[in-house]
Design an enzyme around this catalytic site. Structure first.
Site, short mmCIF file in Angstrom:
data_model
loop_
_atom_site.label_atom_id
_atom_site.label_comp_id
_atom_site.label_asym_id
_atom_site.label_seq_id
_atom_site.Cartn_x
_atom_site.Cartn_y
_atom_site.Cartn_z
N ASP A 120 45.98 -81.68 53.81
CA ASP A 120 45.19 -82.85 54.56
C ASP A 120 44.29 -82.20 55.53
O ASP A 120 44.55 -81.37 56.56
CB ASP A 120 45.87 -83.98 55.12
CG ASP A 120 45.51 -85.33 55.10
OD1 ASP A 120 44.25 -85.45 55.12
OD2 ASP A 120 46.20 -86.42 54.49
N ASP B 273 40.26 -86.47 55.17
CA ASP B 273 40.30 -87.61 55.89
C ASP B 273 38.91 -88.24 56.28
O ASP B 273 38.23 -87.44 56.96
CB ASP B 273 41.23 -87.46 57.35
CG ASP B 273 41.70 -88.74 57.96
OD1 ASP B 273 42.52 -89.39 57.01
OD2 ASP B 273 41.51 -88.95 59.01
N GLU C 129 38.05 -88.51 51.40
CA GLU C 129 38.62 -90.06 51.25
C GLU C 129 37.40 -90.61 52.10
O GLU C 129 36.66 -90.17 53.27
CB GLU C 129 39.59 -90.18 52.51
CG GLU C 129 39.99 -91.56 52.65
CD GLU C 129 40.86 -91.91 53.98
OE1 GLU C 129 41.53 -92.88 54.00
OE2 GLU C 129 40.49 -91.30 55.09
N HIS D 223 49.73 -93.71 51.62
CA HIS D 223 50.16 -94.13 52.65
C HIS D 223 49.69 -94.98 53.63
O HIS D 223 50.19 -95.67 54.84
CB HIS D 223 50.52 -92.66 53.66
CG HIS D 223 48.89 -92.25 54.16
ND1 HIS D 223 48.11 -91.77 53.12
CD2 HIS D 223 48.45 -92.20 55.30
CE1 HIS D 223 46.94 -91.56 53.97
NE2 HIS D 223 47.32 -91.56 55.23
N ASP D 224 48.41 -95.41 53.22
CA ASP D 224 47.71 -96.69 54.00
C ASP D 224 47.62 -98.00 53.25
O ASP D 224 47.21 -98.87 53.88
CB ASP D 224 46.19 -96.17 54.33
CG ASP D 224 45.75 -94.87 55.21
OD1 ASP D 224 46.74 -94.91 55.93
OD2 ASP D 224 45.06 -94.27 54.87
C1 GLC Z 1 42.54 -92.03 56.94
C2 GLC Z 1 44.22 -91.85 56.90
C3 GLC Z 1 44.97 -92.84 57.78
C4 GLC Z 1 44.56 -92.69 59.35
C5 GLC Z 1 42.92 -92.79 59.48
C6 GLC Z 1 42.55 -91.82 60.77
O1 GLC Z 1 42.35 -93.26 56.80
O2 GLC Z 1 44.59 -91.92 55.67
O3 GLC Z 1 46.33 -92.86 57.67
O4 GLC Z 1 44.96 -93.33 60.17
O5 GLC Z 1 42.25 -91.87 58.59
O6 GLC Z 1 42.74 -90.60 60.64
#
Ligand code: GLC
Ligand code: CA
Length: 561
Positions: free
Chosen positions: A98, A199, A256, A330-331
């Site tokens: 990540d 991310d 992402e 995980h979100d």
């Molecule tokens: C992304 C991650 C999430 C995190 C956010 C801030 O959305 O997947 O878990 O809280 O970024 O880093």
């Protein structure tokens, strides 16, 4: 379409804190992952995406990094990490790390320096602004609630944090920031990793001047996405990253990218010119909820909307860019709870969803526990929740806006990110076999029924179905590369499509309901014989597939002759 290993693989996401605890301190760790590699090998996945394992004070469970080139104390050491990578590669499993570089932790040495004085050499690593009319520099809302600005007493200025105040945003306009990040990426690639999941990578570039967000409700702070999502210099930053780092390695990269459109994806992940190999889109996840917050509305998703969104992504990206396919991470709440039925038809609907993600065009991503059909949890008290986004939203709703606590807790049950973060259920012993100690977050009470040991022992389990799908994908290039065409477009309960590669064609039939709708094969789909490749119910060998009744959440895949 060009062939590539990252198109053919199946990715498995590990959230290390909740995967497996090897030393009884209640927190999952790297040696714990190493111990479970044979299980993942048995499942058949090709790649592991590891959520952050770097040094972190854990305000956001590792998405707040204080040292990019070392391992979080609770997870182990760099030596443990080296060992994990070696054991993975020994088994032919690749590792995707990540990459969290929109922000760091406020405990990162760069930020510690930056906040010291206005003329510190690191000042410009972050986004500092003086007060405006005695308050925050603009009206942006943090994605996790409250203002996106924090006043820092030492210099009397505010710094920007799109997430929590312990996650200050890096200033990507500063070439030194980019150089440092690229150097760090190279360091990991030299250690032999196979890619990065990036991310919130489409939030790197902020519109100069940081204008106020348009006011859309009565709240004091407003969503400023239009000024930091796919910002003016995003493509330039990513292209530079590609030139200086990514292009020198044969790796999987996935961005992402919340709020991304197919047009954006075709630019970012273009087959010829793209900076990244693929992106995660959110349109299908957002059909029933607001994003980011972890709490939103809970209105149900309509199958017709899901078909429209997924079909648009399948067709728009065809021959232009590559899709990543997922229903959970995980979100997000657990996929079987969000898209299926986590009670009466848990097993059937988990298999249906698995069929769906493996049979679309794109790289499938499986989130830990999904392969045994793990479900959402409903803790009785807000005290049992750990996610910073959930806790912030709850506090804001109940304490600031006067919402009813019970009602708010119901929304937490449906939407909290902690649904996906309860420990992986390994067996029916205490704490689901996750830890010999007290887990950092409670286990889901349904572990006696839903666990890995039970799934391995049952040939009809969700696990064995995933395993079969992964093997099918390996054996049939049409599943990877075939083009997608929706059929029965207007059907309200059935989602059906074909996949075609040269003269091979698959038919995928998915009943997304608890009912028994009639399936009628459209006239224009010619077939002389049909071979059943996989199904989540027993199927009569000589059933006429031109017309039949589907059972609740039934899924079938045929090879048409
Ligand atoms: C992304 C991650 C999430 C995190 C956010 C801030 O959305 O997947 O878990 O809280 O970024 O880093
Ligand atoms: Ca541990």
């Amino acid at each position: 379409m060009n062939k590539a290993w990252w198109k053919e693989c199946v990715v498995y996401q590990i959230y290390p804190r909740s995967f497996y605890d090897s030393n009884g301190d209640g927190v999952g760790d790297l040696p714990g992952i190493t111990q479970k590699l044979d299980y993942l090998k048995e499942l058949g996945i090709d790649v592991i995406w590891l959520s952050p394992v770097y040094k972190s004070p854990n305000d956001d469970n590792g998405y707040d990094i204080s040292n990019y080139q070392d391992i979080m104390d609770e997870f182990g050491t760099l030596a443990d990490w080296d060992n994990l990578l070696a054991e993975m590669h020994k088994r032919g499993i690749k590792l995707v790390m990540d990459l969290v570089v929109n922000h760091t932790s406020d405990e990162h040495p760069w930020f510690q320096e930056s906040r010291k004085s206005k003329d510190n050499p690191y000042r410009d690593f972050y986004i500092w602004r003086p007060a405006k009319d005695g308050r925050e520099p603009n009206n942006w809302r943090s994605i996790f609630g409250g203002s996106a600005w924090q006043l820092d007493e030492q210099t009397g200025e505010y710094y920007l944090h799109l997430f929590t105040k312990k996650q200050p945003d890096l200033n990507w306009e500063n070439p030194r920031v980019r150089e440092e990040v690229f150097k760090m990426m190279d360091w990991w690639l030299q250690k032999g990793i196979d890619g990065f999941r990036m991310d919130v990578i489409n939030m790197l570039s902020k519109v100069p001047g940081l204008p106020d967000a348009p006011v859309q409700n009565k709240d004091r702070y407003q969503f400023g996405g239009r000024y930091f999502i796919n910002g003016p210099r995003l493509m330039e930053f990513l292209t530079e990253m590609k030139q200086k780092v990514l292009s020198r390695y044969d790796i999987l990269t996935v961005g992402e990218t919340p709020f991304v459109t197919t047009q954006d994806a075709i630019e970012i992940a273009n087959e010829q010119t793209g900076a990244l190999k693929m992106v995660f889109q959110f349109e299908h996840m957002d059909l029933s909820a607001e994003t980011g917050a972890g709490i939103g509305t809970t209105q149900p998703r309509r199958l017709s909307d899901l078909k429209t969104v997924m079909s648009r992504w399948q067709k728009d990206l065809e021959n232009q860019a590559w899709n990543s396919i997922y229903l959970g991470n995980h979100d997000q709440p657990r996929s079987v709870s969000q898209f299926g039925d986590d009670r009466q038809y848990r097993v059937e609907s988990a298999k249906l969803l698995a069929t769906f993600i493996h049979m679309l065009q794109g790289t499938p991503y499986v989130y830990q526990g999904e392969e045994i059909g793990m479900t959402n949890v409903a803790f009785e008290s807000i005290e049992d929740y750990r996610d910073v986004a959930t806790l912030n939203m709850y506090r804001e709703a109940v304490e600031e806006k006067g919402a009813d606590p019970n009602q708010t807790l119901k929304i937490v049950h449906a939407k909290s990110r902690d649904n996906a973060r309860t420990p992986v259920q390994w067996d029916s012993s205490a704490q689901a076999g996750f830890t010999a100690g007290t887990p950092w977050i409670k286990v889901n009470p349904n572990y006696k029924e839903i666990n890995v040991t039970a799934a391995l022992a049952d040939p009809d389990s969700v696990f064995h179905y995933y395993k079969k799908l992964i093997q099918l994908r390996r054996d049939n290039p049409v599943i990877v590369y075939g083009s997608y065409d929706l059929i029965l477009d207007a059907h309200e309960e059935i989602y059906a499509f074909t996949r075609t590669l040269e003269n091979e064609r698959l038919l995928v039939i998915l009943n997304f309901s608890k009912n028994s709708p009639v399936f009628e094969l459209p006239e224009n789909i010619a077939f002389s014989s049909a071979e059943l490749l996989i199904s989540n119910y027993a199927v009569d060998a000589d059933e006429d597939i031109r017309q039949f009744n589907l059972r609740p959440y039934e899924a079938r895949v045929y090879r048409l002759g």
